[in-house]
Design a protein around this motif. Structure first.
Motif, mmCIF file in Angstrom:
data_model
loop_
_atom_site.group_PDB
_atom_site.id
_atom_site.type_symbol
_atom_site.label_atom_id
_atom_site.label_comp_id
_atom_site.label_asym_id
_atom_site.label_seq_id
_atom_site.Cartn_x
_atom_site.Cartn_y
_atom_site.Cartn_z
ATOM 1 N N MET A 130 0.811 -1.218 0.000
ATOM 2 C CA MET A 130 0.000 0.000 0.000
ATOM 3 C C MET A 130 0.845 1.268 0.000
ATOM 4 S SD MET A 130 -2.773 -1.564 -0.139
ATOM 5 C CE MET A 130 -3.863 -0.164 -0.164
ATOM 6 N N GLU A 131 2.148 1.101 0.327
ATOM 7 C CA GLU A 131 3.091 2.222 0.380
ATOM 8 C C GLU A 131 2.756 3.222 1.487
ATOM 9 O OE1 GLU A 131 3.282 3.850 -3.572
ATOM 10 O OE2 GLU A 131 4.085 1.994 -4.434
ATOM 11 N N ASP A 132 2.053 2.764 2.520
ATOM 12 C CA ASP A 132 1.787 3.605 3.690
ATOM 13 C C ASP A 132 3.048 3.663 4.549
ATOM 14 O OD1 ASP A 132 -0.925 3.713 2.891
ATOM 15 O OD2 ASP A 132 -1.354 1.856 3.973
ATOM 16 N N SER A 133 3.415 4.855 4.969
ATOM 17 C CA SER A 133 4.566 5.027 5.855
ATOM 18 C C SER A 133 4.048 5.298 7.271
ATOM 19 C CB SER A 133 5.426 6.200 5.379
ATOM 20 O OG SER A 133 6.491 6.441 6.283
ATOM 21 N N ILE A 134 4.523 4.504 8.229
ATOM 22 C CA ILE A 134 4.023 4.604 9.607
ATOM 23 C C ILE A 134 5.190 4.761 10.575
ATOM 24 C CG2 ILE A 134 2.764 3.414 11.443
ATOM 25 C CD1 ILE A 134 1.151 2.019 9.228
ATOM 26 N N GLU A 135 5.098 5.777 11.418
ATOM 27 C CA GLU A 135 6.095 6.002 12.457
ATOM 28 C C GLU A 135 5.425 5.893 13.820
ATOM 29 O OE1 GLU A 135 8.907 9.371 11.836
ATOM 30 O OE2 GLU A 135 7.644 9.784 10.083
ATOM 31 N N VAL A 136 6.028 5.125 14.703
ATOM 32 C CA VAL A 136 5.534 4.995 16.078
ATOM 33 C C VAL A 136 6.501 5.792 16.943
ATOM 34 C CG1 VAL A 136 4.863 3.419 17.906
ATOM 35 C CG2 VAL A 136 4.688 2.698 15.511
ATOM 36 N N LEU A 137 6.052 6.932 17.426
ATOM 37 C CA LEU A 137 6.949 7.899 18.053
ATOM 38 C C LEU A 137 7.206 7.635 19.532
ATOM 39 C CD1 LEU A 137 5.436 11.082 16.353
ATOM 40 C CD2 LEU A 137 7.351 9.675 15.576
ATOM 41 N N SER A 138 6.136 7.487 20.298
ATOM 42 C CA SER A 138 6.288 7.357 21.748
ATOM 43 C C SER A 138 5.034 6.741 22.364
ATOM 44 C CB SER A 138 6.558 8.728 22.383
ATOM 45 O OG SER A 138 5.458 9.603 22.154
ATOM 46 N N VAL A 158 -3.882 2.435 31.646
ATOM 47 C CA VAL A 158 -4.218 3.039 30.359
ATOM 48 C C VAL A 158 -2.904 3.427 29.685
ATOM 49 C CG1 VAL A 158 -5.384 4.925 29.170
ATOM 50 C CG2 VAL A 158 -6.432 3.883 31.200
ATOM 51 N N VAL A 159 -2.727 2.954 28.453
ATOM 52 C CA VAL A 159 -1.506 3.213 27.690
ATOM 53 C C VAL A 159 -1.875 3.988 26.424
ATOM 54 C CG1 VAL A 159 0.450 2.186 26.482
ATOM 55 C CG2 VAL A 159 -0.486 1.062 28.515
ATOM 56 N N LEU A 160 -1.171 5.066 26.159
ATOM 57 C CA LEU A 160 -1.385 5.839 24.939
ATOM 58 C C LEU A 160 -0.217 5.612 23.988
ATOM 59 C CD1 LEU A 160 -2.568 9.296 26.389
ATOM 60 C CD2 LEU A 160 -3.905 7.220 25.978
ATOM 61 N N LEU A 161 -0.524 5.508 22.705
ATOM 62 C CA LEU A 161 0.492 5.274 21.684
ATOM 63 C C LEU A 161 0.441 6.406 20.658
ATOM 64 C CD1 LEU A 161 2.594 3.141 20.662
ATOM 65 C CD2 LEU A 161 0.761 2.264 19.192
ATOM 66 N N GLU A 162 1.584 7.057 20.425
ATOM 67 C CA GLU A 162 1.649 8.164 19.468
ATOM 68 C C GLU A 162 2.108 7.639 18.106
ATOM 69 O OE1 GLU A 162 3.423 12.714 19.163
ATOM 70 O OE2 GLU A 162 4.531 11.194 20.309
ATOM 71 N N VAL A 163 1.307 7.898 17.080
ATOM 72 C CA VAL A 163 1.572 7.363 15.742
ATOM 73 C C VAL A 163 1.483 8.480 14.705
ATOM 74 C CG1 VAL A 163 0.808 5.725 13.981
ATOM 75 C CG2 VAL A 163 0.621 5.119 16.399
ATOM 76 N N LYS A 164 2.381 8.433 13.717
ATOM 77 C CA LYS A 164 2.338 9.360 12.581
ATOM 78 C C LYS A 164 2.186 8.533 11.302
ATOM 79 C CE LYS A 164 5.344 12.748 12.301
ATOM 80 N NZ LYS A 164 6.632 13.490 12.046
ATOM 81 N N ILE A 165 1.222 8.884 10.483
ATOM 82 C CA ILE A 165 0.918 8.116 9.267
ATOM 83 C C ILE A 165 0.964 9.003 8.031
ATOM 84 C CG2 ILE A 165 -0.839 6.764 8.062
ATOM 85 C CD1 ILE A 165 -1.902 5.900 10.796
ATOM 86 N N THR A 166 1.720 8.548 7.029
ATOM 87 C CA THR A 166 1.707 9.184 5.712
ATOM 88 C C THR A 166 1.191 8.133 4.737
ATOM 89 O OG1 THR A 166 3.641 10.532 6.282
ATOM 90 C CG2 THR A 166 3.059 10.365 3.947
ATOM 91 N N PRO A 167 -0.068 8.240 4.308
ATOM 92 C CA PRO A 167 -0.662 7.189 3.475
ATOM 93 C C PRO A 167 -0.077 7.157 2.064
ATOM 94 C CG PRO A 167 -2.139 9.061 3.614
ATOM 95 C CD PRO A 167 -1.004 9.350 4.556
ATOM 96 N N GLY A 168 -0.055 5.943 1.483
ATOM 97 C CA GLY A 168 0.382 5.796 0.106
ATOM 98 C C GLY A 168 -0.705 6.254 -0.858
ATOM 99 N N LEU A 174 -8.663 3.180 3.621
ATOM 100 C CA LEU A 174 -8.237 3.802 4.869
ATOM 101 C C LEU A 174 -7.043 3.090 5.490
ATOM 102 C CD1 LEU A 174 -11.707 4.206 6.656
ATOM 103 C CD2 LEU A 174 -10.479 5.963 5.361
ATOM 104 N N VAL A 175 -6.244 3.867 6.198
ATOM 105 C CA VAL A 175 -5.308 3.311 7.164
ATOM 106 C C VAL A 175 -6.037 3.434 8.495
ATOM 107 C CG1 VAL A 175 -3.032 3.444 8.202
ATOM 108 C CG2 VAL A 175 -3.354 4.146 5.822
ATOM 109 N N SER A 176 -6.405 2.306 9.062
ATOM 110 C CA SER A 176 -7.322 2.307 10.206
ATOM 111 C C SER A 176 -6.610 2.231 11.548
ATOM 112 C CB SER A 176 -8.280 1.116 10.084
ATOM 113 O OG SER A 176 -9.045 0.971 11.256
#
Length: 266
Positions: A130-138, A158-168, A174-176
């Motif tokens: 799909m060429e989606d680029s995904i970064e998991v920051l913190s 409770v755990v929070l996950l920070e994600v950055k998505i650049t879709p292909g 969708l990137v869900s």
């Protein structure tokens, strides 16, 4: 005179029956509406806690260009995991997860055990199909939440996950956020996120919830996803899994893509 009295009595009786029936109808319509809403939220919450409920995405796994592979979807459905197309999105709704872990009480008492801490992750990967680029920051460990106080009191967090998505741009769909799941048993079982249940608390604390990303929109999208493991662990495994699909009109198969990484200890 008897005919007049009889007519008056009949009219009065009919009016009484009509009013009684109308009143009963209104009550019978009003009560189940409230009861069903409460039951639905509680059932959803229970399903999330057991890992059998749906995730927060609330989107259907459909796309203009890529359709779900029926055999893959059937296999994933049988195993209780989440399938879908390249534009995959988790089925169902996590409105149930919006119900507090306190049950019907909606108690605001209680806070996360331990101190809230943000930890760096720094993982990045690209979906080759799909060429989606995904970064998991913190990640944020021990996020303070009154909405999930019961789960916290019972040994979870409770755990929070920070994600950055650049879709292909190769396909639509969708990137869900529902493609991200957590495991607190070493990877034997993965559970859906519960972002909806703590969404307002996240916003108030400055952690903007991540929404599903449309590939057609392009751009870069960044935000947070919330998980509520019922057993607090030193580390957690997160699995990103985009289901297999088929390009509509061509029959081209698109294989599934999976990436696993860890959330470290605070």
């Amino acid at each position: 005179m008897k005919r007049v009295n009889r007519a008056a009595f009949t009219a009065a009786a009919l009016l009484s029956c009509t009013l009684t029936f109308s009143g009963c109808s209104l009550i019978s319509q009003a009560l189940p509406q409230g009861q069903d809403g409460t039951a639905g939220e509680q059932a959803g919450s229970d399903g999330q806690e057991q890992g059998t409920g749906a995730d927060d995405s609330g989107q259907s796994p459909e796309t203009d260009e890529v359709a779900a592979d029926p055999s893959s979807a059937a296999a994933e459905g049988a195993s209780g995991t989440e399938g879908g197309a390249a534009g995959t999105a988790a089925s169902g709704t996590d409105d149930g997860a919006a119900a507090s872990e306190d049950g019907a009480t909606g108690s605001d008492a209680g806070e996360s055990s331990g101190s809230q801490t943000e930890v760096s992750i720094g993982e990045s990967f690209t979906d080759p199909e799909m060429e989606d680029s995904i970064e998991v920051l913190s990640a944020v460990r021990n996020f303070d939440s009154s909405k999930k106080s019961s789960a916290i009191d019972l040994g979870g967090e409770v755990v929070l996950l920070e994600v950055k998505i650049t879709p292909g741009q190769k396909y639509g769909g969708l990137v869900s956020t529902g493609d991200f799941k957590i495991s607190y048993d070493g990877g034997s079982d993965y559970r859906f996120n519960q972002t909806t249940g703590v969404e307002e608390e996240m916003k108030a604390a400055g952690y903007t919830p991540l929404e599903n990303v449309s590939r057609r929109d392009g751009g870069t999208h960044q935000g947070w996803i919330a998980f509520v493991p019922s057993e607090k662990g030193d580390t957690y495994k997160i699995r990103y899994e985009r289901g297999a699909g088929e390009v509509m009109g061509t029959g081209e198969k698109v294989p599934a893509f999976t990436e696993v990484f860890d959330i470290p200890n605070s």
